[in-house]
Write an enzyme that holds these catalytic residues in place. Structure first.
Site, PDB file in Angstrom:
ATOM      1  CE  LYS A 172      -3.171   2.453  -8.032  1.00 27.14           C
ATOM      2  NZ  LYS A 172      -3.660   2.507  -9.425  1.00 27.14           N
ATOM      3  NE  ARG A 219      -9.429   2.056 -13.977  1.00 26.89           N
ATOM      4  CZ  ARG A 219      -8.286   1.698 -13.414  1.00 26.89           C
ATOM      5  NH1 ARG A 219      -8.206   0.584 -12.702  1.00 26.89           N
ATOM      6  NH2 ARG A 219      -7.212   2.438 -13.553  1.00 26.89           N
ATOM      7  CE1 TYR A 265     -13.772 -21.309  14.320  1.00 27.55           C
ATOM      8  CE2 TYR A 265     -11.982 -20.134  13.222  1.00 27.55           C
ATOM      9  CZ  TYR A 265     -12.901 -20.231  14.250  1.00 27.55           C
ATOM     10  OH  TYR A 265     -12.950 -19.267  15.206  1.00 27.55           O
ATOM     11  CG  MET A 292      -9.894 -12.308  12.132  1.00 28.54           C
ATOM     12  SD  MET A 292     -11.083 -11.489  13.208  1.00 28.54           S
ATOM     13  CE  MET A 292     -12.625 -12.034  12.522  1.00 28.54           C
TER      14      MET A 292
HETATM   15  C1  LIG Z   1      -2.655   2.221 -10.295  1.00 28.49           C
HETATM   16  C2  LIG Z   1      -2.365   2.958 -11.524  1.00 28.49           C
HETATM   17  C3  LIG Z   1      -1.050   3.021 -12.029  1.00 28.49           C
HETATM   18  C4  LIG Z   1       0.070   2.179 -11.471  1.00 28.49           C
HETATM   19  O1  LIG Z   1      -0.136   0.847 -11.905  1.00 28.49           O
HETATM   20  P1  LIG Z   1       0.908  -0.323 -11.629  1.00 28.49           P
HETATM   21  O2  LIG Z   1       0.390  -1.454 -12.441  1.00 28.49           O
HETATM   22  O3  LIG Z   1       0.852  -0.598 -10.168  1.00 28.49           O
HETATM   23  O4  LIG Z   1       2.238   0.152 -12.055  1.00 28.49           O
HETATM   24  C5  LIG Z   1      -0.804   3.866 -13.091  1.00 28.49           C
HETATM   25  N1  LIG Z   1      -1.800   4.579 -13.667  1.00 28.49           N
HETATM   26  C6  LIG Z   1      -3.083   4.512 -13.231  1.00 28.49           C
HETATM   27  C7  LIG Z   1      -4.130   5.294 -13.918  1.00 28.49           C
HETATM   28  C8  LIG Z   1      -3.410   3.684 -12.162  1.00 28.49           C
HETATM   29  O5  LIG Z   1      -4.672   3.598 -11.753  1.00 28.49           O
END
Ligand SMILES: *Cc1c(COP(=O)(O)O)cnc(C)c1O
Length: 380
Positions: free
Chosen positions: A45, A143, A265, A318
C-alpha cells in the site's frame, strides 16, 4: 560513498534515493521462512511504502510472492499493471464507487461491515459471478472490521455470505510491536473464537511485528509491510531485517559564517564563532521533517559527509537544509558532492526517532523529487 558519483547520479534532482530490491527480496525470504508453514503476502500500500509499487511488486513477484495487499482500489489498478497474475487484496474494501476498478483488476475486497458485505453480494449478483472476498473481523483495533454485533448477524445467517467466496478471514493487531502488551493475547483469543463461528476459511492476523510474536499469530497467511522495507518491526529488539534504502542530497553551496551570523528562517541559530556550513538540496518537501532542525525532539541529527557527521543547523526549509561542515576537509564538503541523509548505520527508524515519528512515516513521506536508483536493474 560520497564523491564524484554526484553530478551524473543526480540527473537534475536534488538528491538520490537508492532502493535495494535485492534487500527487499532477502527480507521477504527471511519473513516467509519465519512464517512457514503459513504463506507470506506482501503489503505494498501507499506506493509500496513510498518506494514504488511497480518495481517493488515485480521484484517480490519474481521472488515467489503471489499475494499482495494494497489499501485502496486505485492502488490495485497500479499494481495490476505491474503484476499480471498476482492475487490483490484491497484493505480499504469495496470502497463506494470502485465497481469498475474491482471489475477491471479482479482485486479482492477486504469486507469489514454488514453494509459492505451486502454491497459486495449485490455486485456479485449483478456480475453473475461468485467473486472472492476477505472478511475482516475487528478484535480490538476499532478501525475497520466487523464488530461483535455484526459478527453475530453473519454467524446467524450465513446466507449473507452465499453470493461470494470467502477466501480468507483476517484481523489486525493493535499492539504487535509491543509483544508483552496484554491486548495481543486478547485479540488472538477473540479472533479464534469469532472465526470459529463462520464457515471455515484460511485465517490471517500478523503484520510484520505479528510474525515475530510467535507461531500462534501466523495462522495461514502473514501480511508484512514495513519489515520488507527494512524497518524494525519490534523497536525494543535489534532489527533482523536488511536495510533497503539509502538517501543522499547534493551540496549546492558551501559558505563561511562569522560570529553573530544566523542561519535560515527565524534566525533560529546564531553562531558565536566562525564556522562553515553546507547547503543541501533536500528539505521538508522531500521528507526531511522540520523536527530534524533546531528545536526538534531528539537534537543531533546530521548528514554524513565522508566519515564525518555534519549537524543540521537551523530550521529545515522546503527545499534545503544547512549542515555544519566546519573542520570537514574541503574536498569532501564542496559544491557538487553528495551528503548521506540515510545510510546503512542510520536508517529509517533512527531518522524517525530524531524527527519525533516512526520509520513508516519517514518512508512514506520521502516524496517524489529524488532521483531514484533501483538496485537490481530497474529504473524509475
Ligand atoms: C498496513 C497493514 C499491514 C502491514 O503492516 P506492517 O506493520 O507494515 O507490517 C498489515 N495488515 C493491515 C490490515 C494493514 O493495514
Amino acid at each position: 560513498m560520497t564523491g564524484s558519483l554526484s553530478n551524473s547520479a543526480l540527473s537534475g534532482a536534488g538528491g538520490v534515493l537508492t532502493i535495494d530490491l535485492n534487500a527487499i527480496t532477502a527480507n521477504y525470504a527471511l519473513l516467509s521462512g519465519l512464517a512457514q508453514p503459513a504463506a507470506c503476502a506482501a503489503v505494498v500500500k501507499a506506493d509500496a511504502y513510498g518506494l514504488g509499487t511497480a518495481p517493488v511488486a515485480r521484484a517480490l513477484s519474481r521472488a515467489g510472492c503471489d499475494r499482495f495487499f494494497v489499501a485502496l482500489p486505485a492502488e490495485a489498478t497500479v499494481l495490476r499493471a505491474a503484476v499480471e497474475d498476482a492475487r490483490i487484496f484491497v484493505l480499504g474494501g469495496f470502497v463506494p464507487g470502485s465497481e469498475d476498478c474491482f471489475r477491471e483488476t479482479g482485486a479482492v475486497p477486504v469486507l469489514g461491515s454488514l453494509d459492505e458485505i451486502a454491497a459486495w453480494a449485490t455486485f456479485c449478483s449483478a456480475e453473475k459471478k461468485r467473486l472472492p472476498a476477505v472478511l475482516h473481523l475487528d478484535t480490538g483495533m476499532n478501525r475497520l472490521g466487523l464488530d461483535a454485533i455484526s459478527l453475530e448477524r453473519v454467524a446467524a445467517d450465513p446466507d449473507l455470505l452465499a453470493s461470494f467466496e470467502t477466501l480468507l478471514i483476517m484481523t489486525h493487531l493493535a499492539c504487535s510491536d509491543t509483544p508483552d502488551h496484554a491486548l495481543n493475547a486478547v485479540q488472538l483469543e477473540r479472533f479464534k473464537k469469532s472465526a470459529a463461528r463462520l464457515p471455515a476459511a484460511p485465517l490471517s492476523a500478523a503484520n510484520s511485528a505479528g510474525i515475530f510474536n510467535g507461531a500462534d499469530y501466523h495462522f495461514d497467511l502473514v501480511r508484512p509491510g514495513i519489515a520488507l522495507y527494512g524497518g524494525n518491526p519490534i523497536p525494543a529488539n535489534t532489527n533482523p531485517l536488511t536495510p533497503v534504502i539509502g538517501l543522499k542530497a547534493g551540496i549546492l553551496q558551501v559558505r563561511d559564517v562569522g560570529s553573530g551570523d544566523s542561519v535560515g528562517y527565524g534566525a533560529a541559530v546564531t553562531y558565536d564563532r566562525p564556522a562553515r556550513i553546507a547547503i543541501l538540496a533536500a528539505g521538508y518537501a522531500d521528507g526531511l521533517f522540520r523536527n530534524l532542525g533546531t528545536g526538534g525532539p531528539a537534537p543531533g541529527y546530521g548528514a554524513r559527509i565522508g566519515d564525518h557527521i555534519a549537524p543540521v543547523v537551523g530550521r529545515v526549509s522546503m527545499d534545503l537544509i544547512a549542515v555544519d561542515v566546519t573542520g570537514i576537509p574541503d574536498h569532501l564538503a564542496r559544491r557538487g558532492e553528495l551528503a548521506d541523509l540515510i545510510w546503512k548505520d542510520f536508517g529509517i527508524d533512527e531518522m524517525g526517532c530524531h524527527a519525533g515519528t516512526i520509520g513508516y512515516e519517514i518512508l512514506t513521506r520521502l516524496g517524489t523529487r529524488y532521483h531514484r536508483v533501483y538496485l537490481d536493474g530497474e529504473t524509475g
